[in-house]
Scaffold this motif. Structure first.
Motif, PDB file in Angstrom:
ATOM      1  N   ILE A 123       0.841  -1.202   0.000  1.00  0.00           N
ATOM      2  CA  ILE A 123       0.000   0.000   0.000  1.00  0.00           C
ATOM      3  C   ILE A 123       0.873   1.247   0.000  1.00  0.00           C
ATOM      4  CG2 ILE A 123      -1.690   1.338   1.306  1.00  0.00           C
ATOM      5  CD1 ILE A 123      -2.759  -1.254   2.444  1.00  0.00           C
ATOM      6  N   GLY A 124       1.945   1.221   0.796  1.00  0.00           N
ATOM      7  CA  GLY A 124       2.825   2.370   0.897  1.00  0.00           C
ATOM      8  C   GLY A 124       3.423   2.771  -0.433  1.00  0.00           C
ATOM      9  N   SER A 125       3.938   1.781  -1.172  1.00  0.00           N
ATOM     10  CA  SER A 125       4.537   2.084  -2.474  1.00  0.00           C
ATOM     11  C   SER A 125       3.469   2.532  -3.464  1.00  0.00           C
ATOM     12  CB  SER A 125       5.291   0.863  -3.012  1.00  0.00           C
ATOM     13  OG  SER A 125       4.415  -0.248  -3.172  1.00  0.00           O
ATOM     14  N   LEU A 126       2.278   1.948  -3.364  1.00  0.00           N
ATOM     15  CA  LEU A 126       1.175   2.327  -4.251  1.00  0.00           C
ATOM     16  C   LEU A 126       0.822   3.797  -4.053  1.00  0.00           C
ATOM     17  CD1 LEU A 126      -0.779   0.838  -6.282  1.00  0.00           C
ATOM     18  CD2 LEU A 126      -2.435   0.813  -4.417  1.00  0.00           C
ATOM     19  N   GLU A 127       0.680   4.203  -2.800  1.00  0.00           N
ATOM     20  CA  GLU A 127       0.331   5.593  -2.504  1.00  0.00           C
ATOM     21  C   GLU A 127       1.429   6.552  -2.949  1.00  0.00           C
ATOM     22  OE1 GLU A 127      -2.565   5.093   1.393  1.00  0.00           O
ATOM     23  OE2 GLU A 127      -0.393   5.262   1.686  1.00  0.00           O
ATOM     24  N   ALA A 128       2.682   6.170  -2.727  1.00  0.00           N
ATOM     25  CA  ALA A 128       3.808   7.030  -3.085  1.00  0.00           C
ATOM     26  C   ALA A 128       3.883   7.252  -4.595  1.00  0.00           C
ATOM     27  CB  ALA A 128       5.113   6.419  -2.579  1.00  0.00           C
ATOM     28  N   ILE A 129       3.683   6.173  -5.355  1.00  0.00           N
ATOM     29  CA  ILE A 129       3.778   6.286  -6.813  1.00  0.00           C
ATOM     30  C   ILE A 129       2.582   7.037  -7.380  1.00  0.00           C
ATOM     31  CG2 ILE A 129       3.860   4.968  -8.973  1.00  0.00           C
ATOM     32  CD1 ILE A 129       5.435   2.833  -7.424  1.00  0.00           C
ATOM     33  N   ILE A 130       1.413   6.834  -6.800  1.00  0.00           N
ATOM     34  CA  ILE A 130       0.227   7.587  -7.237  1.00  0.00           C
ATOM     35  C   ILE A 130       0.482   9.084  -7.077  1.00  0.00           C
ATOM     36  CG2 ILE A 130      -2.157   8.171  -6.635  1.00  0.00           C
ATOM     37  CD1 ILE A 130      -2.624   5.203  -6.073  1.00  0.00           C
ATOM     38  N   ASP A 131       1.078   9.479  -5.949  1.00  0.00           N
ATOM     39  CA  ASP A 131       1.381  10.897  -5.715  1.00  0.00           C
ATOM     40  C   ASP A 131       2.372  11.425  -6.754  1.00  0.00           C
ATOM     41  OD1 ASP A 131      -0.292  11.073  -3.557  1.00  0.00           O
ATOM     42  OD2 ASP A 131       1.275  10.749  -2.058  1.00  0.00           O
ATOM     43  N   LEU A 132       3.406  10.643  -7.078  1.00  0.00           N
ATOM     44  CA  LEU A 132       4.401  11.064  -8.058  1.00  0.00           C
ATOM     45  C   LEU A 132       3.782  11.197  -9.449  1.00  0.00           C
ATOM     46  CD1 LEU A 132       7.568   9.010  -7.046  1.00  0.00           C
ATOM     47  CD2 LEU A 132       7.224  11.468  -6.819  1.00  0.00           C
ATOM     48  N   LEU A 133       2.922  10.261  -9.801  1.00  0.00           N
ATOM     49  CA  LEU A 133       2.274  10.309 -11.109  1.00  0.00           C
ATOM     50  C   LEU A 133       1.347  11.518 -11.224  1.00  0.00           C
ATOM     51  CD1 LEU A 133       1.437   6.522 -11.686  1.00  0.00           C
ATOM     52  CD2 LEU A 133       3.210   7.876 -12.819  1.00  0.00           C
ATOM     53  N   LYS A 134       0.664  11.843 -10.136  1.00  0.00           N
ATOM     54  CA  LYS A 134      -0.212  13.014 -10.147  1.00  0.00           C
ATOM     55  C   LYS A 134       0.597  14.296 -10.343  1.00  0.00           C
ATOM     56  CE  LYS A 134      -4.081  11.175  -7.444  1.00  0.00           C
ATOM     57  NZ  LYS A 134      -4.840  11.249  -6.170  1.00  0.00           N
ATOM     58  N   LYS A 135       1.788  14.355  -9.736  1.00  0.00           N
ATOM     59  CA  LYS A 135       2.653  15.527  -9.902  1.00  0.00           C
ATOM     60  C   LYS A 135       3.117  15.677 -11.343  1.00  0.00           C
ATOM     61  CE  LYS A 135       4.349  15.650  -5.130  1.00  0.00           C
ATOM     62  NZ  LYS A 135       5.521  15.461  -4.240  1.00  0.00           N
ATOM     63  N   GLU A 136       3.218  14.551 -12.054  1.00  0.00           N
ATOM     64  CA  GLU A 136       3.626  14.569 -13.466  1.00  0.00           C
ATOM     65  C   GLU A 136       2.416  14.663 -14.398  1.00  0.00           C
ATOM     66  OE1 GLU A 136       6.584  14.737 -14.670  1.00  0.00           O
ATOM     67  OE2 GLU A 136       7.833  14.309 -12.924  1.00  0.00           O
ATOM     68  N   ASP A 137       1.223  14.842 -13.795  1.00  0.00           N
ATOM     69  CA  ASP A 137      -0.036  14.932 -14.567  1.00  0.00           C
ATOM     70  C   ASP A 137      -0.297  13.680 -15.393  1.00  0.00           C
ATOM     71  OD1 ASP A 137      -0.712  17.505 -13.676  1.00  0.00           O
ATOM     72  OD2 ASP A 137       0.650  18.419 -15.132  1.00  0.00           O
ATOM     73  N   VAL A 138       0.041  12.525 -14.822  1.00  0.00           N
ATOM     74  CA  VAL A 138      -0.190  11.248 -15.497  1.00  0.00           C
ATOM     75  C   VAL A 138      -1.500  10.649 -14.971  1.00  0.00           C
ATOM     76  CG1 VAL A 138       0.666   8.906 -15.913  1.00  0.00           C
ATOM     77  CG2 VAL A 138       2.273  10.833 -15.756  1.00  0.00           C
ATOM     78  N   PRO A 139      -2.504  10.470 -15.817  1.00  0.00           N
ATOM     79  CA  PRO A 139      -3.773   9.884 -15.362  1.00  0.00           C
ATOM     80  C   PRO A 139      -3.621   8.394 -15.072  1.00  0.00           C
ATOM     81  CG  PRO A 139      -3.817  10.176 -17.728  1.00  0.00           C
ATOM     82  CD  PRO A 139      -2.536  10.816 -17.248  1.00  0.00           C
ATOM     83  N   ILE A 140      -4.396   7.905 -14.126  1.00  0.00           N
ATOM     84  CA  ILE A 140      -4.328   6.504 -13.717  1.00  0.00           C
ATOM     85  C   ILE A 140      -5.689   5.855 -13.942  1.00  0.00           C
ATOM     86  CG2 ILE A 140      -3.902   4.917 -11.802  1.00  0.00           C
ATOM     87  CD1 ILE A 140      -2.222   7.186 -10.525  1.00  0.00           C
ATOM     88  N   ARG A 141      -5.678   4.752 -14.647  1.00  0.00           N
ATOM     89  CA  ARG A 141      -6.929   4.008 -14.869  1.00  0.00           C
ATOM     90  C   ARG A 141      -7.182   3.051 -13.707  1.00  0.00           C
ATOM     91  NH1 ARG A 141     -10.229   2.680 -19.272  1.00  0.00           N
ATOM     92  NH2 ARG A 141     -11.204   0.622 -19.177  1.00  0.00           N
ATOM     93  N   THR A 142      -6.182   2.236 -13.399  1.00  0.00           N
ATOM     94  CA  THR A 142      -6.288   1.338 -12.245  1.00  0.00           C
ATOM     95  C   THR A 142      -4.963   1.318 -11.494  1.00  0.00           C
ATOM     96  OG1 THR A 142      -5.572  -0.670 -13.419  1.00  0.00           O
ATOM     97  CG2 THR A 142      -7.928  -0.165 -13.429  1.00  0.00           C
ATOM     98  N   ALA A 143      -5.050   1.209 -10.170  1.00  0.00           N
ATOM     99  CA  ALA A 143      -3.866   1.074  -9.323  1.00  0.00           C
ATOM    100  C   ALA A 143      -4.201   0.043  -8.258  1.00  0.00           C
ATOM    101  CB  ALA A 143      -3.507   2.411  -8.692  1.00  0.00           C
ATOM    102  N   ASP A 144      -3.399  -0.997  -8.162  1.00  0.00           N
ATOM    103  CA  ASP A 144      -3.741  -2.102  -7.268  1.00  0.00           C
ATOM    104  C   ASP A 144      -2.462  -2.778  -6.771  1.00  0.00           C
ATOM    105  OD1 ASP A 144      -5.223  -3.873  -5.819  1.00  0.00           O
ATOM    106  OD2 ASP A 144      -6.388  -4.623  -7.512  1.00  0.00           O
ATOM    107  N   ILE A 145      -2.641  -3.664  -5.815  1.00  0.00           N
ATOM    108  CA  ILE A 145      -1.524  -4.415  -5.251  1.00  0.00           C
ATOM    109  C   ILE A 145      -1.503  -5.807  -5.874  1.00  0.00           C
ATOM    110  CG2 ILE A 145      -0.570  -5.399  -3.128  1.00  0.00           C
ATOM    111  CD1 ILE A 145      -2.016  -3.108  -1.642  1.00  0.00           C
ATOM    112  N   GLY A 146      -0.299  -6.287  -6.229  1.00  0.00           N
ATOM    113  CA  GLY A 146      -0.179  -7.628  -6.784  1.00  0.00           C
ATOM    114  C   GLY A 146       0.673  -7.673  -8.030  1.00  0.00           C
TER     115      GLY A 146
END
Length: 288
Positions: A57-80
């Protein structure tokens, strides 16, 4: 002698019942907190965007934040691990947006069937063990792909060019006309159409040579031999004449709106001059 079963011994004790119930409640509370964190971290939309898979979860949240800063849209984000389903979903995005139709993985495995599916569907998979490297690798790839695509499209448009018929360098008067030319601004390329200072069509560049060797294009400052189909020296063209590469309205519009940053100041001046010539006959030239 065996030890008595503690649960059995204390089963009827009010204190035991209270402590056990308290422990179960705390466990249930912790479980709810974890489930809530997972639900908050996981992204699942129908929007166009990248597919992200992480190990925690920690890495997922961290990468989501970085992608948002780069204005990269996310369709799905999950663990596994990255599965075939992830690839299929990315492929669906890729049909409309090849830059976002990718899978990003952090510290996870790409399952065998997913790897094969990615090859079959030409889906790009980024899989790194350092968070920053993952986001940077993807962003750099997008930048390179867009630059490469832009270069291809830009090179399909005739280059902006101004060149002059050098006096004393007539090599052949017609079929085709061959003469010495100095490239004053931009680049001259084979097969481009040429107009004069009045905007009238002169002909098509057949060949360019320097020191007897054929070349595809000549750049600013070069003095080369140019052959042009259609005109006759002494009739349609003369020594000292200045010529410009011709453009159609769509090409001019692309240069003005999309590729203007690729032109230097002198090329922009030449382009504006050509536009002014064209707009004398067609006011909408370069707009449509």
């Amino acid at each position: 002698m065996t030890s008595p079963d503690l649960d059995g011994v204390l089963a009827g004790s009010p204190l035991y019942v209270y402590e056990k119930t308290k422990g179960e409640d705390e466990l249930q509370h912790l479980k709810s907190l974890v489930e809530g964190e997972i639900k908050n971290a996981i992204v699942n939309t129908e929007a166009t965007g990248v597919i992200l898979k992480c190990d925690t979860i920690g890495s997922l949240e961290a990468i989501i934040d970085l992608l948002k800063k780069e204005d990269v849209p996310i369709r799905t984000a999950d663990i596994g691990n990255i599965t075939r389903r992830d690839i299929v979903e990315a492929a669906a995005v890729r049909e409309n947006d090849r830059y976002h139709g990718v899978v990003l993985g952090f510290n996870v495995k790409v399952l065998d069937d997913a790897e094969q599916e990615a090859q079959n569907r030409s889906v790009k998979v980024f899989n790194e063990r350092i968070i920053y490297n993952l986001v940077r690798a993807y962003v750099d790839w997008v930048t390179y792909q867009k630059d490469h695509e832009e270069s291809i499209l830009f090179n399909e448009i005739p280059p902006v060019c101004k060149f002059q018929f050098m006096k004393g360098f007539v090599f052949r008067r017609n079929d085709p006309a061959v003469f010495g030319a100095e490239i004053q601004v931009g680049k001259l390329r084979q097969k481009v159409h040429v107009i004069n200072v009045e905007g009238k069509k002169v002909g098509t560049v057949h060949q360019i040579q320097e020191s007897g060797k054929a070349m595809e294009e000549a750049a600013t400052g070069m003095q080369v031999a140019v052959s042009i189909k259609e005109p006759t020296i002494g009739r349609q063209i003369n020594e000292g004449d200045v010529f410009y590469t011709d453009l159609n309205s769509r090409q001019a519009k692309q240069l003005v709106e999309r590729f203007n940053h690729r032109l230097n100041d002198k090329e922009k001046e030449v382009l504006n001059f050509v536009l002014s010539l064209k707009r004398k006959d067609d006011p909408a030239f370069g707009y449509l």
